[in-house]
Each structure stands twice: as C-alpha cells, then as structure tokens.
Design an enzyme around this catalytic site. Structure first.
Site, PDB file in Angstrom:
ATOM      1  N   TYR A 141       0.821  -1.211   0.000  1.00 27.20           N
ATOM      2  CA  TYR A 141       0.000   0.000   0.000  1.00 27.20           C
ATOM      3  C   TYR A 141       0.855   1.262   0.000  1.00 27.20           C
ATOM      4  O   TYR A 141       0.425   2.301  -0.481  1.00 27.20           O
ATOM      5  CB  TYR A 141      -0.906   0.041   1.238  1.00 27.20           C
ATOM      6  CG  TYR A 141      -2.253  -0.624   1.083  1.00 27.20           C
ATOM      7  CD1 TYR A 141      -2.368  -1.895   0.532  1.00 27.20           C
ATOM      8  CD2 TYR A 141      -3.413   0.014   1.509  1.00 27.20           C
ATOM      9  CE1 TYR A 141      -3.599  -2.505   0.410  1.00 27.20           C
ATOM     10  CE2 TYR A 141      -4.648  -0.588   1.386  1.00 27.20           C
ATOM     11  CZ  TYR A 141      -4.744  -1.847   0.849  1.00 27.20           C
ATOM     12  OH  TYR A 141      -5.968  -2.443   0.735  1.00 27.20           O
ATOM     13  N   LYS A 191       3.421 -15.231   1.919  1.00 29.50           N
ATOM     14  CA  LYS A 191       3.623 -15.938   0.647  1.00 29.50           C
ATOM     15  C   LYS A 191       5.120 -16.208   0.524  1.00 29.50           C
ATOM     16  O   LYS A 191       5.782 -15.818  -0.449  1.00 29.50           O
ATOM     17  CB  LYS A 191       3.074 -15.068  -0.502  1.00 29.50           C
ATOM     18  CG  LYS A 191       2.995 -15.749  -1.836  1.00 29.50           C
ATOM     19  CD  LYS A 191       1.929 -16.846  -1.940  1.00 29.50           C
ATOM     20  CE  LYS A 191       2.053 -17.585  -3.256  1.00 29.50           C
ATOM     21  NZ  LYS A 191       1.174 -18.754  -3.353  1.00 29.50           N
ATOM     22  N   ASP A 223      -2.687 -18.176   0.014  1.00 34.52           N
ATOM     23  CA  ASP A 223      -3.706 -18.859  -0.812  1.00 34.52           C
ATOM     24  C   ASP A 223      -4.386 -19.949  -0.005  1.00 34.52           C
ATOM     25  O   ASP A 223      -5.614 -20.096  -0.008  1.00 34.52           O
ATOM     26  CB  ASP A 223      -3.092 -19.396  -2.127  1.00 34.52           C
ATOM     27  CG  ASP A 223      -1.780 -20.142  -1.936  1.00 34.52           C
ATOM     28  OD1 ASP A 223      -1.227 -20.151  -0.813  1.00 34.52           O
ATOM     29  OD2 ASP A 223      -1.291 -20.731  -2.923  1.00 34.52           O
ATOM     30  N   ASP A 247      -6.271  -7.043   4.074  1.00 34.78           N
ATOM     31  CA  ASP A 247      -7.433  -6.405   3.452  1.00 34.78           C
ATOM     32  C   ASP A 247      -8.326  -7.470   2.825  1.00 34.78           C
ATOM     33  O   ASP A 247      -9.542  -7.479   3.024  1.00 34.78           O
ATOM     34  CB  ASP A 247      -6.949  -5.409   2.382  1.00 34.78           C
ATOM     35  CG  ASP A 247      -8.106  -4.719   1.678  1.00 34.78           C
ATOM     36  OD1 ASP A 247      -9.045  -4.281   2.370  1.00 34.78           O
ATOM     37  OD2 ASP A 247      -8.084  -4.628   0.438  1.00 34.78           O
ATOM     38  N   ASP A 251     -12.201  -9.309   4.376  1.00 31.89           N
ATOM     39  CA  ASP A 251     -13.502  -9.340   3.691  1.00 31.89           C
ATOM     40  C   ASP A 251     -14.065 -10.764   3.668  1.00 31.89           C
ATOM     41  O   ASP A 251     -15.269 -10.960   3.821  1.00 31.89           O
ATOM     42  CB  ASP A 251     -13.393  -8.808   2.249  1.00 31.89           C
ATOM     43  CG  ASP A 251     -13.621  -7.292   2.169  1.00 31.89           C
ATOM     44  OD1 ASP A 251     -13.334  -6.598   3.173  1.00 31.89           O
ATOM     45  OD2 ASP A 251     -14.085  -6.813   1.116  1.00 31.89           O
TER      46      ASP A 251
HETATM   47  C1  IPM Z   1     -10.394  -1.376   4.245  1.00 32.84           C
HETATM   48  C2  IPM Z   1     -10.655  -0.682   2.935  1.00 32.84           C
HETATM   49  C3  IPM Z   1      -9.516   0.297   2.655  1.00 32.84           C
HETATM   50  C4  IPM Z   1      -8.238  -0.500   2.549  1.00 32.84           C
HETATM   51  C5  IPM Z   1      -9.740   1.205   1.419  1.00 32.84           C
HETATM   52  C6  IPM Z   1     -11.025   1.991   1.504  1.00 32.84           C
HETATM   53  C7  IPM Z   1      -8.580   2.136   1.202  1.00 32.84           C
HETATM   54  O1  IPM Z   1     -10.825  -1.625   1.928  1.00 32.84           O
HETATM   55  O2  IPM Z   1     -10.249  -0.668   5.265  1.00 32.84           O
HETATM   56  O3  IPM Z   1     -10.371  -2.593   4.266  1.00 32.84           O
HETATM   57  O4  IPM Z   1      -7.932  -1.054   1.478  1.00 32.84           O
HETATM   58  O5  IPM Z   1      -7.521  -0.576   3.539  1.00 32.84           O
HETATM   59 MG    MG Z   2     -10.937  -3.634   2.623  1.00 29.41          MG
END
Ligand code: IPM
Ligand code: MG
Length: 358
Positions: A141, A191, A223, A247, A251
């Site tokens: 990032y 990884k 993975d 990240d 999710d």
């Molecule tokens: C998160 C989001 C952020 C990230 C974005 C909005 C920059 O996806 O907090 O998970 O990638 O960190």
């Molecule tokens: Mg995110």
C-alpha cells in the site's frame, strides 16, 4: 477529564452509520456517565468537494489532538476519475499513516442467530470468534517506487511490496499480545514460497514468537489461508498478516459472519489513541436510503471505548446491546433472511440505544 472523539463520517453510507453510532455515544453520555465530547470533521470525497483535499490539514490536526477517531467510510463512483493522490481512499490511508496506526484489529464474530445469513453452513460458522491483525501502514500500500510509466511504447504499472524487520516485529508483538488474552494461537499468513518480503516476515514473526512461548505459532501461505477460511474457519484464533493480505482476508472473514455490515475495526499505534471504523465501504448504491447496517459502526464504538477511552464496562454494555437486538430479531436487509423484523438503519440504531439500559 472529558475525552475527545473526532467523528469523520465520510462518504456514501458513512454519515448514516456514524449517525447511529453517535446516538449510542449520546445515550452513554446521558445515562451511563460517559464523559466525552464529539467533533465532526470532513474526510474522503466529501472533504475533497469541500476543500480540494481528501484529508484537509484541519482534519488531521483535530485527529492528532483527539483521544479517539470514529470514521464511517470513504469513496464512491463520483470520485473515480480523480488522480490517485487526491482520491478519497488516500485521505484514509494518509490518516492511518500519519498517525502511525500500524496495527489493525478486525474481529470476526458470528452471532448464533445470524448463522443463516452466512454463505457457509451454520455448522461451520456457529461460535466463530476470529481476530485478524492486519499490518496497516506498510507493505504494498505504501511501498516506493510506485506509478505508471511508459516503456517500449506501452504503459507499465508498478508497486513495491516492502517490509522492514522493525515493521514486522512490532505487528507480530501486537498479535501475540492480542492472542495472549484470547486462545493463545497465532497463525502468521504470508507468501514465503514466492516473495522475499514474506521470507523475512516469516523469520521475524518466528523470532518474536520465541518471546511468547505460551502462544502457539503456525505459518500459512495466503492462498491456503483463504481456502482454510471458507473450509474450516474455526481453526483460527488470531491471524497476523501484511496490509494487502489482511485487506483481502478480512472481507472473507466478514462474509463468514453473515455480512460485511457486522465487522468493526480498531487501528492502533504506540499511543492509546486509535482510529475506529467499520470494515465495510461507502456502499454508494444504498446511500441515503436508510438501508445500511449500522452495527459495524456501533461495534466500532465498543472497540473505541475499550482501547482508547479505557471504558471496558461501557464497551461490554454496547456489545451486549448489539447481541440483544440480534437476539430480538432486528435485521437490516443485509442480514435479513425471512425471519425476525426487517428494519432500517435508524430503527436498528434506536433498538441498540433501547437495549443499552436492559
Ligand atoms: C479497508 C478498505 C480500505 C483499505 C480502502 C477503503 C482504502 O478496503 O479498510 O479494508 O484497502 O484498507
Ligand atoms: Mg478492505
């Protein structure tokens, strides 16, 4: 002394979910002795519209002085065409980086009554209690060089995945400390079969692990970790990983609980000051329609009370209130599966406020 909370509602559904979180903070102030002041400041696309920058200097200043920061969400199609340095997301990334909030805690807890909302079989998710510790101010990032350049008549996009030993060491320490208060198991995700930065990650986490002999440490390739999260998620206690893997995996973890609208997060640094935000995005498609789930924002308030305001009892109270409204059957659309009562953002917030006193 009164504590100060800066509110950064941001874009899309951000203002709506932060609005409900503010109701909860208000109720804690008026009925449960919380001594805190709240101030609003702009961030993200709405800040760009107002000031031409996604993180105005004044917002950063207010955040630096605050005990805690509560953020809604940033981004949206409206700002998609803007250059990278001025995009809404850069406001959030700059805030994390400038405040050195390197440790991002993302707990994924599956409430029993919500298991039908998960895309996995209830047997796999019932009782899930997992913590992702994501490194937040380094990795791909932020790595340099980055950009898009011309070479041999075509464009080349490039980013750099870089981690120093000290960056790895401090996030690993944080993960072991978190695990020590839980089930004492850390799984480090990397990884290392392909990437040098991951090889250093694995070695360094292993070295730090020797200072925490009461904790079990395992290593997993990313993975495989993604697969294991949907195969047998309850095998994990604490996952520690880099910025981008964290990240993505968070999710996945969110969906296990039924909805991304359920997951709060805390971003912490050396000081007790922290940034708290739901892990979901700005969801422009449902913004302004009273449809968003405010529970991730409200659970972020619980984390804020615990980690930055030193109010563990109030944090427990908020978490219990959320558990109670779920038990009572309150459901925003994202977690509604035909049973219980379908409610909007505001009604969900009101239900939590009511449940705070029970
Ligand atoms: C998160 C989001 C952020 C990230 C974005 C909005 C920059 O996806 O907090 O998970 O990638 O960190
Ligand atoms: Mg995110």
């Amino acid at each position: 002394m009164s504590k100060s909370i800066v509110l950064l509602p941001g874009d899309g559904i951000g203002p709506e979910v932060v609005g409900e979180a503010v109701k909860v903070i208000g109720a804690l102030k008026s009925r449960h002795g919380l001594d805190a002041e709240m101030r609003h400041a702009p961030i993200g696309g709405s800040a760009y519209d107002e000031t031409g920058e996604p993180l105005p200097e004044r917002t950063l200043e207010l955040c630096r002085e605050a005990d805690a920061i509560l953020l809604g969400a940033v981004g949206g199609r409206k700002w998609d065409a803007i250059d990278y340095p001025l995009r809404p997301e850069q406001g959030l990334l700059a805030l994390r980086s400038k405040l050195e909030l390197f440790a991002n805690l993302r707990p994924a807890i599956a409430y029993a009554r919500l298991s039908p909302a998960s895309s996995l079989h209830p047997r796999l998710v019932a009782g899930l209690d997992l913590m992702i510790v994501r490194e937040l101010t380094g990795g791909i990032y932020f790595g340099e060089p980055r950009g898009i350049r011309e070479e041999d008549g075509e464009r080349i996009g490039f980013n750099t995945l870089v981690y120093s030993e000290s960056e790895i060491e401090r996030i690993a320490r944080k993960a072991f400390k978190v695990a020590a208060k839980r089930r004492c198991r850390v799984c480090s995700v990397d990884k290392a079969n392909v990437l040098e930065s991951s090889r250093l990650w694995r070695e360094t986490v292993g070295r730090v692990g020797r200072d925490f002999m009461n904790c079990e440490l395992t290593h997993m390739y990313v993975d495989n970790a993604a697969m294991q999260l949907v195969r047998e998620p309850k095998q994990f206690d604490v996952i520690v990983t880099g910025n981008m893997f964290g990240d993505i995996l968070s999710d996945i973890a969110a969906q296990l609980t039924g909805s991304i609208g359920m997951l709060p997060s805390a971003s912490l640094g050396k000081r007790s000051q922290g940034l708290y935000e739901p892990i979901h995005g700005s969801a422009p498609d449902i913004a302004g329609q009273d449809k968003a789930n405010p529970l991730a924002a409200i659970l972020s308030v619980a984390m804020l009370l615990r980690h930055s305001l030193d109010e563990p009892d109030l944090a427990d109270r908020v978490q219990s209130a959320v558990a109670r409204v779920i038990e009572q059957g309150c459901r925003t659309s994202d977690i509604y599966r035909g049973d219980g009562k379908r409610v909007g953002t505001r009604e969900m917030g009101d239900a939590v406020v009511t449940a705070l006193v029970e």
